[in-house]
Design a protein around this motif. Structure first.
Motif, short mmCIF file in Angstrom:
data_model
loop_
_atom_site.label_atom_id
_atom_site.label_comp_id
_atom_site.label_asym_id
_atom_site.label_seq_id
_atom_site.Cartn_x
_atom_site.Cartn_y
_atom_site.Cartn_z
N ALA A 1 0.82 -1.21 0.00
CA ALA A 1 0.00 0.00 0.00
C ALA A 1 0.86 1.26 0.00
O ALA A 1 0.77 2.10 0.91
CB ALA A 1 -0.95 -0.02 1.19
N VAL A 2 1.66 1.43 -1.04
CA VAL A 2 2.59 2.57 -1.08
C VAL A 2 1.87 3.89 -1.37
O VAL A 2 2.40 4.97 -1.09
CB VAL A 2 3.70 2.32 -2.12
CG1 VAL A 2 4.58 1.16 -1.69
CG2 VAL A 2 3.12 2.09 -3.51
N LEU A 3 0.67 3.84 -1.96
CA LEU A 3 -0.07 5.06 -2.25
C LEU A 3 -1.21 5.30 -1.28
O LEU A 3 -1.92 6.29 -1.39
CB LEU A 3 -0.63 5.02 -3.68
CG LEU A 3 0.38 5.10 -4.83
CD1 LEU A 3 -0.34 5.20 -6.16
CD2 LEU A 3 1.32 6.29 -4.66
N ALA A 4 -1.41 4.39 -0.33
CA ALA A 4 -2.50 4.54 0.63
C ALA A 4 -2.23 5.73 1.55
O ALA A 4 -1.11 5.91 2.01
CB ALA A 4 -2.65 3.27 1.46
N PRO A 5 -3.25 6.55 1.80
CA PRO A 5 -3.04 7.70 2.68
C PRO A 5 -2.87 7.32 4.14
O PRO A 5 -2.46 8.15 4.96
CB PRO A 5 -4.32 8.52 2.49
CG PRO A 5 -5.34 7.54 2.01
CD PRO A 5 -4.59 6.53 1.21
N ARG A 6 -3.17 6.05 4.51
CA ARG A 6 -3.04 5.62 5.89
C ARG A 6 -2.30 4.29 5.96
O ARG A 6 -2.62 3.36 5.23
CB ARG A 6 -4.42 5.44 6.54
CG ARG A 6 -5.01 6.72 7.10
CD ARG A 6 -4.26 7.17 8.34
NE ARG A 6 -4.87 8.33 8.93
CZ ARG A 6 -4.65 9.57 8.55
NH1 ARG A 6 -3.84 9.82 7.55
NH2 ARG A 6 -5.24 10.58 9.16
N ASP A 7 -1.30 4.21 6.84
CA ASP A 7 -0.66 2.95 7.18
C ASP A 7 -1.50 2.30 8.27
O ASP A 7 -1.68 2.89 9.34
CB ASP A 7 0.76 3.20 7.68
CG ASP A 7 1.51 1.92 8.03
OD1 ASP A 7 0.86 0.88 8.23
OD2 ASP A 7 2.76 1.97 8.13
N PRO A 8 -2.06 1.10 8.04
CA PRO A 8 -2.95 0.50 9.03
C PRO A 8 -2.28 0.15 10.35
O PRO A 8 -2.96 -0.18 11.32
CB PRO A 8 -3.47 -0.76 8.32
CG PRO A 8 -2.45 -1.07 7.28
CD PRO A 8 -1.91 0.25 6.84
N ASP A 9 -0.96 0.23 10.43
CA ASP A 9 -0.25 -0.05 11.68
C ASP A 9 0.25 1.21 12.38
O ASP A 9 0.79 1.13 13.49
CB ASP A 9 0.97 -0.96 11.42
CG ASP A 9 0.54 -2.36 11.02
OD1 ASP A 9 -0.55 -2.78 11.43
OD2 ASP A 9 1.30 -3.02 10.29
N ALA A 10 0.09 2.37 11.75
CA ALA A 10 0.67 3.60 12.28
C ALA A 10 -0.32 4.32 13.17
O ALA A 10 -1.37 4.77 12.71
CB ALA A 10 1.11 4.52 11.13
N GLY A 11 0.00 4.40 14.45
CA GLY A 11 -0.85 5.10 15.39
C GLY A 11 -0.69 4.54 16.79
O GLY A 11 -0.06 3.50 16.99
N PRO A 12 -1.25 5.20 17.78
CA PRO A 12 -1.18 4.69 19.15
C PRO A 12 -1.78 3.29 19.23
O PRO A 12 -2.82 3.02 18.60
CB PRO A 12 -2.02 5.71 19.94
CG PRO A 12 -2.06 6.93 19.09
CD PRO A 12 -2.00 6.46 17.68
N GLN A 13 -1.12 2.41 19.95
CA GLN A 13 -1.56 1.02 20.11
C GLN A 13 -1.68 0.30 18.76
O GLN A 13 -2.43 -0.64 18.62
CB GLN A 13 -2.89 0.96 20.88
CG GLN A 13 -2.78 1.51 22.29
CD GLN A 13 -4.09 1.54 23.05
OE1 GLN A 13 -4.81 2.53 22.97
NE2 GLN A 13 -4.41 0.48 23.77
N GLY A 14 -0.91 0.78 17.77
CA GLY A 14 -0.87 0.13 16.47
C GLY A 14 -2.12 0.33 15.63
O GLY A 14 -2.35 -0.43 14.68
N VAL A 15 -2.92 1.36 15.93
CA VAL A 15 -4.15 1.63 15.19
C VAL A 15 -4.19 3.11 14.83
O VAL A 15 -3.97 3.96 15.70
CB VAL A 15 -5.40 1.27 16.03
CG1 VAL A 15 -6.68 1.57 15.26
CG2 VAL A 15 -5.36 -0.21 16.43
N PRO A 16 -4.47 3.46 13.57
CA PRO A 16 -4.47 4.88 13.17
C PRO A 16 -5.56 5.68 13.88
O PRO A 16 -6.56 5.13 14.34
CB PRO A 16 -4.75 4.82 11.66
CG PRO A 16 -4.41 3.43 11.25
CD PRO A 16 -4.71 2.57 12.42
#
Length: 379
Positions: free
Chosen positions: A215-230
């Motif tokens: 997902a190089v063009l996806a606006p969100r990394d599904p693992d990026a965020g607190p507790q591994g959630v965006p």
């Protein structure tokens, strides 16, 4: 003088149109691309309406809570499918571009109306494309509301598409199931299809976790965020801060109830806890399935003595914001999967995920999974 100006205009139009000639352009290629585009626009229109009415339902409409992944699938299809349509739309516009320079611009009132609908279709499609892409990138360089503009323009675009398709149906029907014989034109169509597939492949990982590495063009990394959630809105941005163990915090259940409730965080933690797996599915197309633990909303409402057909309004501690409240209708709050969650993936909620308490329910947009819940109002 009038004849001379007309002659100059005709010559100019023919000269300009001649610069954009290509043997790849043909009625059959245009018909094939138009058919694919019609299917794509129909899917986008239907899934977009579902998303809109899920967020803004009329009073008589009760969306089901099952299947739990329905919104996740339809909104992912809406956004990722829309991105995949970009090469197709550009190819279609390139194919029919010389027709913009036809002279005279219209030959009759009927022809003028036909060209007006084409103008609405092209302009509206480009507007939806540009504003949609900027929306998933959280960029709003315009003074109008995106939701309203995107919603009403969708009707204009799809209406113009239906009229245009009906007008061109005789041409499309001639080429619908006929193979394009010219090898160069076949390669052109194959290239367009491949470009659409690549666009989908490098985006779909924001919703389909096994493909997240692509997902190089996806606006969100599904693992990026607190507790591994965006997250889309942080506690700091919302102006909410509840310290762990804050004695001032209360969850209030009020309104059309037999017994009003005022519960501290410790009171909620002492109630029977349930764990469910539900996705956070955002309107921007990304989604992540998580494990949530908390109190069933129906148990809390039953404890307060509300009617089983009551409508609930969940209010956040956030003081401002378009989605600081959300409505929960009977099919959702009566569902045993709907929780006021205290934990995410086995740990207390991070502040950005709604500590101390957030709503999580099946088949709902992420913007309606209210964070930092302070009040449940029953009507």
């Amino acid at each position: 003088m009038s004849r001379r100006l007309t002659s100059i205009a005709v010559t100019f139009g023919q000269s300009l149109a001649g610069r954009f000639t290509s043997r790849l352009r043909s009625e059959r290629v245009a018909a094939k691309l138009g058919m694919w585009l019609g299917i794509s626009f129909t899917v986008a229109f239907a899934t977009g309406l579902f998303s809109h009415f899920t967020q803004h339902p009329p009073t008589w409409l009760l969306w089901p809570s099952r299947p739990v992944n329905l919104y996740r699938v339809t909104q992912g299809l809406h956004v990722i499918g829309g991105i995949a349509t970009v090469p197709l739309l550009l190819a279609k516009l390139w194919t029919v571009y010389p027709k913009l320079w036809q002279w005279p611009p219209f030959r009759s009132a009927g022809h003028a109306a036909e060209r007006l609908f084409v103008l609405l279709l092209v302009a509206g499609a480009l507007f939806q494309l540009v504003t949609g892409l900027l929306n998933i990138a959280y960029t709003y360089p315009w003074p109008f509301g995106f939701v309203q503009a995107h919603y009403w323009t969708a009707f204009i675009v799809y209406g113009a598409l239906v009229i245009h398709a009906a007008n061109e149906w005789s041409k499309v029907r001639r080429h619908l199931w006929v193979r394009v014989e010219d090898p160069d034109r076949r390669r052109f169509l194959t290239t367009v299809a491949a470009a659409c597939g690549v666009a989908a492949l490098v985006t779909v990982g924001e919703a389909v976790t096994p493909l997240k590495g692509l997902a190089v063009l996806a606006p969100r990394d599904p693992d990026a965020g607190p507790q591994g959630v965006p997250v889309n809105r942080s506690a700091a941005a919302a102006g909410v801060r509840v310290a762990p163990g804050d004695p001032a915090y209360r969850l209030v259940v009020t309104g059309a109830v037999r017994t009003e409730l005022s519960l501290a965080y410790a009171d909620l933690a002492a109630l029977p806890q349930h764990t469910v797996r539900l996705p956070i599915a955002c309107v921007e197309g990304w989604s992540v399935e998580c494990e949530w633990t908390g109190v069933r909303l129906r148990d809390l409402i039953s404890r307060a003595g509300a009617a089983p057909d009551a409508f609930l309004t969940i209010e956040s501690l956030e003081r401002t914001g378009y989605y600081r409240t959300s409505e929960v209708r009977p099919p959702h709050w009566n569902d045993p999967l709907t929780l006021l969650a205290l934990q995410l993936n086995g740990h207390p909620l991070d502040a950005d995920h709604g500590y101390p308490v957030r709503l999580i329910a099946p088949n709902r947009p992420g913007v309606m999974q209210t964070k930092w819940v302070g009040t449940v109002r029953v009507a």
